[in-house]
Design an enzyme around this catalytic site. Structure first.
Site, PDB file in Angstrom:
ATOM      1  CB  SER A  50      47.454 -14.671  92.234  1.00  0.00           C
ATOM      2  OG  SER A  50      46.946 -13.972  93.323  1.00  0.00           O
ATOM      3  CE  LYS A  87      48.888 -13.463  88.610  1.00  0.00           C
ATOM      4  NZ  LYS A  87      50.046 -13.794  87.549  1.00  0.00           N
ATOM      5  CE1 TYR A 115      47.444 -10.416  89.166  1.00  0.00           C
ATOM      6  CE2 TYR A 115      46.249 -11.062  91.248  1.00  0.00           C
ATOM      7  CZ  TYR A 115      47.348 -10.758  90.395  1.00  0.00           C
ATOM      8  OH  TYR A 115      48.583 -11.253  91.025  1.00  0.00           O
TER       9      TYR A 115
HETATM   10  N1  LIG Z   1      53.439  -9.975  95.322  1.00  0.00           N
HETATM   11  C1  LIG Z   1      52.455 -10.848  95.258  1.00  0.00           C
HETATM   12  O1  LIG Z   1      52.029 -10.789  96.681  1.00  0.00           O
HETATM   13  C2  LIG Z   1      51.764 -11.719  94.519  1.00  0.00           C
HETATM   14  C3  LIG Z   1      50.796 -12.523  94.492  1.00  0.00           C
HETATM   15  C4  LIG Z   1      50.290 -13.263  93.489  1.00  0.00           C
HETATM   16  C5  LIG Z   1      50.717 -13.131  92.370  1.00  0.00           C
HETATM   17  N2  LIG Z   1      51.847 -12.357  92.014  1.00  0.00           N
HETATM   18  C6  LIG Z   1      52.301 -12.364  90.668  1.00  0.00           C
HETATM   19  O2  LIG Z   1      53.960 -12.254  90.608  1.00  0.00           O
HETATM   20  C7  LIG Z   1      54.139 -11.833  89.495  1.00  0.00           C
HETATM   21  C8  LIG Z   1      55.330 -10.821  89.970  1.00  0.00           C
HETATM   22  O3  LIG Z   1      54.668  -9.818  90.672  1.00  0.00           O
HETATM   23  P1  LIG Z   1      55.592  -8.683  91.839  1.00  0.00           P
HETATM   24  O4  LIG Z   1      54.682  -8.650  92.698  1.00  0.00           O
HETATM   25  O5  LIG Z   1      57.053  -9.134  91.546  1.00  0.00           O
HETATM   26  O6  LIG Z   1      55.192  -7.317  90.653  1.00  0.00           O
HETATM   27  P2  LIG Z   1      56.103  -6.145  90.330  1.00  0.00           P
HETATM   28  O7  LIG Z   1      55.516  -5.106  89.890  1.00  0.00           O
HETATM   29  O8  LIG Z   1      57.275  -5.906  91.506  1.00  0.00           O
HETATM   30  O9  LIG Z   1      57.029  -6.919  89.143  1.00  0.00           O
HETATM   31  C9  LIG Z   1      56.348  -7.033  87.900  1.00  0.00           C
HETATM   32  C10 LIG Z   1      57.336  -6.909  86.672  1.00  0.00           C
HETATM   33  O10 LIG Z   1      56.640  -7.026  85.717  1.00  0.00           O
HETATM   34  C11 LIG Z   1      56.892  -6.159  84.499  1.00  0.00           C
HETATM   35  N3  LIG Z   1      55.736  -6.034  83.452  1.00  0.00           N
HETATM   36  C12 LIG Z   1      54.686  -5.891  83.654  1.00  0.00           C
HETATM   37  N4  LIG Z   1      53.935  -5.790  82.348  1.00  0.00           N
HETATM   38  C13 LIG Z   1      54.949  -6.460  81.698  1.00  0.00           C
HETATM   39  C14 LIG Z   1      54.767  -6.680  80.188  1.00  0.00           C
HETATM   40  N5  LIG Z   1      53.582  -6.637  79.459  1.00  0.00           N
HETATM   41  N6  LIG Z   1      55.951  -7.093  79.613  1.00  0.00           N
HETATM   42  C15 LIG Z   1      56.984  -7.559  80.485  1.00  0.00           C
HETATM   43  N7  LIG Z   1      57.147  -7.345  81.646  1.00  0.00           N
HETATM   44  C16 LIG Z   1      56.026  -6.714  82.207  1.00  0.00           C
HETATM   45  C17 LIG Z   1      56.939  -4.874  85.396  1.00  0.00           C
HETATM   46  O11 LIG Z   1      57.614  -3.902  84.561  1.00  0.00           O
HETATM   47  C18 LIG Z   1      57.656  -5.332  86.735  1.00  0.00           C
HETATM   48  O12 LIG Z   1      58.949  -4.975  86.355  1.00  0.00           O
HETATM   49  C19 LIG Z   1      53.004 -11.329  88.805  1.00  0.00           C
HETATM   50  O13 LIG Z   1      52.647 -11.847  87.718  1.00  0.00           O
HETATM   51  C20 LIG Z   1      51.910 -11.062  89.899  1.00  0.00           C
HETATM   52  O14 LIG Z   1      50.671 -10.872  89.413  1.00  0.00           O
HETATM   53  C21 LIG Z   1      52.424 -11.405  92.984  1.00  0.00           C
END
Ligand SMILES: NC(=O)c1ccc[n+]([C@@H]2O[C@H](COP(=O)([O-])OP(=O)(O)OC[C@H]3O[C@@H](n4cnc5c(N)ncnc54)[C@H](O)[C@@H]3O)[C@@H](O)[C@H]2O)c1
Length: 333
Positions: free
Chosen positions: A152, A168, A164
């Site tokens: 991230s 990351k 976080y």
């Molecule tokens: N959305 C963004 O802009 C953004 C930015 C930077 C990084 N990210 C990263 O992208 C990834 C996906 O995020 P998102 O925004 O789609 O979030 P989201 O919450 O929509 O999806 C994340 C999923 O991970 C699952 N999860 C959480 N803990 C878990 C575990 N211990 N074991 C298995 N599954 C688990 C959750 O149930 C959820 O369905 C994450 O790693 C997040 O940190 C997202």
């Protein structure tokens, strides 16, 4: 189905929602057999449900693809091993490992509890390690593999996210080393820093935090930029990295959002240097020399979000005042 990943077996953690869901659906559409892992937990990692993973598996099967659900948590090494075992038992191999599962527990550093620190590190950094280690054991024997980790921009510094950002940026270091450990086995390992509108990024609480630290106008600009970025925008880069076509791409970190894809200069380069000829530096000398050289110009308050130079308005992306969209878009032949 387009078939870029025909016959390949892909594991995607946290694939029941958001960005992981988009990866799972597109990889299945591209012909991969998919292990859809998701704990079905809350935004903060509380609770669990088989609903999200089960729904995506049903969706993939409905469109004629092959998928199996796994409801385990990546935080536990045994359960992480079981995710990889599910792929081997069901589909016979593991070609693609996408570490994507994620949660947030934001808190300013002096108020952060041990539990908040531990859980976020466990899900992101430990989860990525546990799944990568188990997948590498199979990929090494196969002589083939593609690992894509989810970092991230927060890793570069973001107010209220000490757990976080530590996790990351740890993932970036892990990626650089796994790329080197696995190169001779024909296994690549890359990381992305995505931005997309999901339950992690579009909340009133986050908006309020940004409004307080950046002001109304910039916070609104940020929110609009995120709302314009959908999880599906992240997936094409991940599918490319997961394909045979990306054989020469490893140890790289990409920024991905909306119409914007960039590769970071990585590892970061030294930006200023001082060398003392004929000796070593003393504290007294450094007190004298550093403010005039290495640390000259520092002292402004740090921005709440380190990647502040990257902004988006109706005219497109800007980095340090330079329009990026035009610069980054190659002429399409
Ligand atoms: N959305 C963004 O802009 C953004 C930015 C930077 C990084 N990210 C990263 O992208 C990834 C996906 O995020 P998102 O925004 O789609 O979030 P989201 O919450 O929509 O999806 C994340 C999923 O991970 C699952 N999860 C959480 N803990 C878990 C575990 N211990 N074991 C298995 N599954 C688990 C959750 O149930 C959820 O369905 C994450 O790693 C997040 O940190 C997202």
């Amino acid at each position: 189905m387009p078939g870029l990943l025909n016959g390949r077996v892909a594991i995607i953690t946290g694939a029941g929602r958001g960005i992981g869901r988009a990866h799972a659906l597109e990889m299945a559409r591209q012909g991969a057999k998919v292990v859809v892992n998701d704990l079905g937990t809350g935004r903060d990692g509380a609770g669990n449900s088989q609903g999200p993973a089960g729904e995506i598996v049903a969706e993939i099967k409905k469109m004629g693809g092959q998928a199996v659900a796994n409801y385990g948590s990546v935080t536990d090494p045994e359960q992480a091993n079981a995710i990889i075992k599910t792929a081997v038992d069901t589909f016979g191999r593991v070609d693609i490992m996408v570490n994507n599962a994620g949660i947030l527990r934001d808190r300013i550093v002096f108020n952060m509890s041990d539990e908040e620190w531990d859980l976020v590190l466990k899900v992101h950094l430990y989860g990525t390690f546990y799944c990568t280690r188990a997948a590498c054991r199979i990929m090494k024997e196969q002589g083939y593999g593609r690992i894509i980790n989810t970092s991230s921009i927060a890793g570069m510094g973001q107010l209220g996210q000490v757990n976080y950002s530590a996790a990351k940026e740890g993932i970036v270091g892990l990626t650089r080393t796994v790329a080197r450990d696995m190169a001779r086995f024909n296994v690549t390992c890359n990381a992305i820093r995505p931005v997309a509108a999901t339950r992690l990024t579009v909340t009133d609480e986050l908006y309020e935090m940004r409004r307080k630290s950046m002001g109304e106008e910039k916070a609104m600009q940020w929110r609009k930029a995120i709302e314009a970025a959908s999880p599906e925008d992240i997936t094409p880069v991940v599918v490319f990295l997961a394909s045979e076509q990306a054989a020469n791409v490893t140890g790289c970190v990409f920024d991905v959002r909306s119409d914007f894809v960039a590769r970071y200069e990585d590892p970061p380069r030294l930006c200023k240097t001082i060398v003392k000829t004929g000796g070593k530096w003393s504290v007294e000398e450094l007190i004298e020399v550093m403010p005039k050289t290495l640390t000259a110009g520092l002292g402004e308050p740090l921005p709440a979000v380190a990647v502040k130079q990257l902004t988006c308005d109706a005219k497109g992306w800007e980095f340090d005042g330079k329009k990026l969209t035009e610069a980054a878009t190659p002429p399409v032949k």
